[in-house]
Design a protein around this motif. Sequence first.
Motif, PDB file in Angstrom:
ATOM      1  N   ILE A   1      -8.164 -13.303   4.637  1.00  0.00           N
ATOM      2  CA  ILE A   1      -6.913 -13.314   3.870  1.00  0.00           C
ATOM      3  C   ILE A   1      -5.777 -13.833   4.751  1.00  0.00           C
ATOM      4  O   ILE A   1      -5.606 -13.363   5.876  1.00  0.00           O
ATOM      5  CB  ILE A   1      -6.560 -11.888   3.381  1.00  0.00           C
TER       6      ILE A   1
ATOM      7  N   LEU B   1     -15.988  -4.941  -0.433  1.00  0.00           N
ATOM      8  CA  LEU B   1     -14.861  -5.732   0.098  1.00  0.00           C
ATOM      9  C   LEU B   1     -15.306  -6.615   1.262  1.00  0.00           C
ATOM     10  O   LEU B   1     -14.678  -7.625   1.552  1.00  0.00           O
ATOM     11  CB  LEU B   1     -13.724  -4.811   0.555  1.00  0.00           C
TER      12      LEU B   1
ATOM     13  N   ARG C   1      -9.144   2.457   8.160  1.00  0.00           N
ATOM     14  CA  ARG C   1      -8.817   3.400   7.095  1.00  0.00           C
ATOM     15  C   ARG C   1      -8.879   2.706   5.757  1.00  0.00           C
ATOM     16  O   ARG C   1      -8.700   1.502   5.674  1.00  0.00           O
ATOM     17  CB  ARG C   1      -7.396   3.917   7.286  1.00  0.00           C
TER      18      ARG C   1
ATOM     19  N   GLU D   1      -7.186  -9.500   7.231  1.00  0.00           N
ATOM     20  CA  GLU D   1      -7.162 -10.798   7.916  1.00  0.00           C
ATOM     21  C   GLU D   1      -8.555 -11.210   8.359  1.00  0.00           C
ATOM     22  O   GLU D   1      -8.934 -12.360   8.233  1.00  0.00           O
ATOM     23  CB  GLU D   1      -6.245 -10.721   9.135  1.00  0.00           C
TER      24      GLU D   1
ATOM     25  N   ASP E   1      -6.949  -6.402  -2.980  1.00  0.00           N
ATOM     26  CA  ASP E   1      -8.141  -5.565  -2.778  1.00  0.00           C
ATOM     27  C   ASP E   1      -8.473  -5.456  -1.298  1.00  0.00           C
ATOM     28  O   ASP E   1      -8.672  -4.366  -0.764  1.00  0.00           O
ATOM     29  CB  ASP E   1      -9.339  -6.164  -3.517  1.00  0.00           C
ATOM     30  N   ALA E   2      -8.534  -6.619  -0.644  1.00  0.00           N
ATOM     31  CA  ALA E   2      -8.902  -6.625   0.780  1.00  0.00           C
ATOM     32  C   ALA E   2      -7.884  -5.832   1.592  1.00  0.00           C
ATOM     33  O   ALA E   2      -8.237  -5.189   2.578  1.00  0.00           O
ATOM     34  CB  ALA E   2      -8.997  -8.060   1.301  1.00  0.00           C
ATOM     35  N   LEU E   3      -6.629  -5.861   1.168  1.00  0.00           N
ATOM     36  CA  LEU E   3      -5.588  -5.131   1.894  1.00  0.00           C
ATOM     37  C   LEU E   3      -5.771  -3.612   1.819  1.00  0.00           C
ATOM     38  O   LEU E   3      -5.151  -2.884   2.593  1.00  0.00           O
ATOM     39  CB  LEU E   3      -4.212  -5.487   1.340  1.00  0.00           C
ATOM     40  N   SER E   4      -6.611  -3.138   0.914  1.00  0.00           N
ATOM     41  CA  SER E   4      -6.922  -1.702   0.900  1.00  0.00           C
ATOM     42  C   SER E   4      -7.424  -1.245   2.257  1.00  0.00           C
ATOM     43  O   SER E   4      -7.342  -0.079   2.588  1.00  0.00           O
ATOM     44  CB  SER E   4      -8.015  -1.375  -0.120  1.00  0.00           C
ATOM     45  N   LEU E   5      -8.001  -2.176   3.019  1.00  0.00           N
ATOM     46  CA  LEU E   5      -8.576  -1.824   4.317  1.00  0.00           C
ATOM     47  C   LEU E   5      -7.562  -1.986   5.446  1.00  0.00           C
ATOM     48  O   LEU E   5      -7.924  -1.878   6.614  1.00  0.00           O
ATOM     49  CB  LEU E   5      -9.787  -2.719   4.608  1.00  0.00           C
ATOM     50  N   GLY E   6      -6.318  -2.272   5.109  1.00  0.00           N
ATOM     51  CA  GLY E   6      -5.316  -2.472   6.148  1.00  0.00           C
ATOM     52  C   GLY E   6      -5.200  -3.949   6.504  1.00  0.00           C
ATOM     53  O   GLY E   6      -6.063  -4.751   6.149  1.00  0.00           O
TER      54      GLY E   6
ATOM     55  N   GLU F   1      -6.872   2.699   2.240  1.00  0.00           N
ATOM     56  CA  GLU F   1      -5.569   3.197   1.812  1.00  0.00           C
ATOM     57  C   GLU F   1      -5.532   3.642   0.353  1.00  0.00           C
ATOM     58  O   GLU F   1      -4.595   4.291  -0.074  1.00  0.00           O
ATOM     59  CB  GLU F   1      -4.517   2.124   2.053  1.00  0.00           C
ATOM     60  N   TRP F   2      -6.517   3.260  -0.434  1.00  0.00           N
ATOM     61  CA  TRP F   2      -6.607   3.747  -1.814  1.00  0.00           C
ATOM     62  C   TRP F   2      -7.920   4.494  -1.950  1.00  0.00           C
ATOM     63  O   TRP F   2      -8.882   4.196  -1.258  1.00  0.00           O
ATOM     64  CB  TRP F   2      -6.581   2.583  -2.804  1.00  0.00           C
TER      65      TRP F   2
ATOM     66  N   ARG G   1       0.853  -1.201   0.000  1.00  0.00           N
ATOM     67  CA  ARG G   1       0.000   0.000   0.000  1.00  0.00           C
ATOM     68  C   ARG G   1       0.883   1.244   0.000  1.00  0.00           C
ATOM     69  O   ARG G   1       0.748   2.142   0.811  1.00  0.00           O
ATOM     70  CB  ARG G   1      -0.937  -0.011   1.205  1.00  0.00           C
TER      71      ARG G   1
ATOM     72  N   GLN H   1      -8.076  -5.681   8.952  1.00  0.00           N
ATOM     73  CA  GLN H   1      -9.357  -5.942   8.300  1.00  0.00           C
ATOM     74  C   GLN H   1      -9.209  -7.006   7.221  1.00  0.00           C
ATOM     75  O   GLN H   1     -10.088  -7.843   7.035  1.00  0.00           O
ATOM     76  CB  GLN H   1      -9.922  -4.651   7.700  1.00  0.00           C
TER      77      GLN H   1
END
Lengths: 329, 259
Positions: free
Chosen positions: A225, B100, B87, A221, A211-216, B89-90, A81, A219
């Motif tokens: 994920i 999501l 948050r 996990e 995509d899911a990692l966009s939420l940190g 991040e994008w 990110r 979240q």
Amino acid sequence: MTRAAAITLIAALGLLLLAAASLAAGSVWLTPSQILHAFAADKTDLARLIVVELRLPRLVLAMLIGAALGLCGAVLQGLLRNPLADPALLGISSGAALGAVIAIYFGLTAQFAYAAPVLGLVGALGAAGLTFLFGRGGTLSLILAGAAVSSLAGAGLSLALNLAPNASGAYEIMTWLMGSLTDRSWDHVILAAPFMVAGAAILLTTGRSLDALSLGETQAESLGIDLNRLRLLVLIGVSLCVGAASAVAGAIGFVGLVSPHLVRPFVGHQPSRTLLPSALFGAALLTAADIGSHLLRYNGVEIKLGVFTALLGAPFFFWLVVRLPRTAP
Amino acid sequence: MSLLAVDGVTVLRGGRAIVEDASANFERGAFVAVIGANGAGKSTLLSVLAGLLRPDQGEARLDDRPMADFDRRALARRRAYLPQNPRCEWPLPVERLVGLGLTASLPAFGDFSPAMRARIDRAIHDCDLDSHRLQPATTLSGGELARAMLARALVSDPEVLIADEPMAGLDPRHALDTMQRLRTLARSGVLVIAAVHDLTLAARYCSHILALRQGRIAAHGPMAQTLTSGLMRDIFEVEAMVQGQGDAARVDFTASPQG
């Protein structure tokens, strides 16, 4: 048609045009009909020799390497990110270059043809592993870890130059490090392509998780994920791509940094949708840069591919640095 | 049989127990406020309850099955988790962000099914985000982002929602809105467990309270019986007045015992 589909199509068309131009341009200019006839001509035909044996493998390599680097950049930026993530900035390219240099200039390739991509892969894995390990504390620590790993690999490269058997060997290493696709043949394609295709296949499976990692991380996990598995997949995929690319073409920077940024606004910034268009843009960028290095000569000396990508990429990097404080989280 | 339970849970960090020997059962339809002083172990306990953190001793169970036995994705389909200050991040459009929440239900290839799209629409509507659908999440205000994250959590129709300070940084109106939404959700049969700092809001909206003191569960039970001045003094070490019940409840801190 959605904007995402449109940008993919535009990138694909642009790539096609650049590919045609790449086959036509050079010290001998060919018309489209000459190119088409070259494919059908018999083996002794000059046009066939130029197109099929000289320009086509070079074009295929440019597209493969560009696509692999564009994809690596998109995946790394998604995973971390971080809009500055790129195989070169994270030290992965330097690690791969070190591995490949050891293989090429210390005679290992003579005994085992795949020594260069394999050692490139090992170097990339080591470098990426170190950067990931030490760069976990956010953007700054990641970039610093990348710089540290780059200097470490740079020290290794200097040592290789230092110990090079003779002056011409050292010169060869230097020019090789600038990155180039000149005089690459189908052998090089056969050498590198399997690694890059395998790496790209692995990287393309990571879209959902990115995509899911966009939420940190927490979240992501909680959404099911497996972060350790994801990091491992990215590490292996990127190392396969960058290791093989560096093994046949030397160090080529900035393609992985620039491509994802070019496509991101068109795909709603969704990481998974960045992957394919970014690979296409990477392929187009590197093909364009390679056409430049076909055509531009200074006193008969070819300008290396790596010089072109750096000349295109560095101003972009400056632009990012100026813009970053406003957009970074 | 309880929906969710912790049994003898201890979490150690650097040799110190962050959560110590915690046991509790949680039923469907409860709205549980987890309270405690800073560092009392609220976030850690919530992570264990969400199945994101494996305790050093004891275990968390969902439907009487140890959390560790659940497949990550299967667990993600049943419980939603919101960390502190989530948050994005994008600059994803809000509808993508909300979508999501369905990550664990997506097929290996292909996009959302029509049924999933309907769920996204409903979550967006329920959280009052219709006019922000296509807005990049990074340009939302704090309250809007909190609603978007809540919609993200609700879109998967979870049986359990675990939220770590969902009201942090919200102004009074949005804090009330959020509590209202969580209570409605609980009344529809979802188990909601949330760390809450505002005790008056907790007293008015939550059905149960779980109080942590230095990593141990000091009290756990229905709001009216459990929330007392004595408990407040015990866990926060300040004098407090607890008045009224239900929507008229109030918790006021009056003075620290030393001062």
